[in-house]
Design an enzyme around this catalytic site. Structure first.
Site, short mmCIF file in Angstrom:
data_model
loop_
_atom_site.label_atom_id
_atom_site.label_comp_id
_atom_site.label_asym_id
_atom_site.label_seq_id
_atom_site.Cartn_x
_atom_site.Cartn_y
_atom_site.Cartn_z
N GLY A 88 48.31 52.41 45.36
CA GLY A 88 48.78 50.95 46.25
C GLY A 88 48.27 51.39 47.59
CE1 TYR A 131 38.50 45.45 47.93
CE2 TYR A 131 36.68 45.54 46.74
CZ TYR A 131 37.20 46.24 47.53
OH TYR A 131 36.20 46.98 48.40
#
Length: 208
Positions: free
Chosen positions: A135, A171
């Site tokens: 992450g 994204y």
């Protein structure tokens, strides 16, 4: 720890990790006490900030060289010393406040004169291969959005290769949406995979 440099860029650093942005952001661990190996990382040991020293910039640059060119982790040192502590850059990206980037598709928002100061692009997004799937890329992008908003940007763009599925997922998870794609002839001319242009409206943007 994540760092920013004076041309907006970000990096992450930690005891064995760091991130940088035009300004450079870097992600780094708080101290570099062990070797960076593939594993989950304690995020409490990471900092994300703007790059503030030449050593940080060099460490971020070396991380990019070894990551983008698939060199062995031991090939380029990504450590630096800050306040007497050993640190490591584990992630980096650049935030660019500009109308367009060289040889890249140009965003269309905002229109007119506002595009000169309210449009930005992310580039050189990079996380140490050993720490993928923790992450950290998402954390870097989240920090870059906050930095861009602080600069007064209303529209943020990022270019991504059409065949880079992990990056596209990152994204889109971060809120970016498709705006345009690179003509096939341009990709052939530049000898690279065709790119997509993704857009994100920042808070304060009337279209957000």
């Amino acid at each position: 720890m994540v760092l920013l440099s004076s041309s907006p860029s970000l990096s992450i650093t930690s005891p064995n990790y760091r991130y940088s942005p035009s300004r450079r952001l870097c992600l780094c661990p708080i101290s570099a006490t062990h070797v960076v190996t593939p594993h989950h990382i304690d995020k409490s040991s990471l900092t994300i900030s703007e790059t503030s020293s030449e050593d940080q910039l060099w460490a971020a640059a070396r991380l990019r060289v070894r990551s983008f060119n698939e060199f062995k982790p031991s090939t380029f040192g990504i450590q630096f010393i800050e306040n007497g502590e050993d640190r490591v850059v584990v992630g980096t990206l650049d935030v660019n406040q500009c109308m367009s980037l060289p040889d890249e598709i140009t965003g269309m928002k905002p229109e007119g004169i506002e595009g000169q100061f309210a449009r930005g692009y992310l580039s050189n997004v990079c996380v140490a291969n050993e720490l993928h799937r923790n992450g950290l890329g998402y954390d870097l992008v989240a920090k870059s959005k906050a930095v861009a908003q602080k600069w007064g940007l209303t529209d943020l763009y990022v270019h991504v290769a059409v065949n880079n599925e992990p990056a596209k997922q990152l994204y889109m998870k971060s809120g970016f949406v498709y705006e345009n794609d690179e003509p096939a002839w341009q990709a052939r001319f530049l000898d690279r995979p065709r790119r997509l242009l993704l857009w994100l409206g920042l808070p304060g943007n009337q279209n957000w």
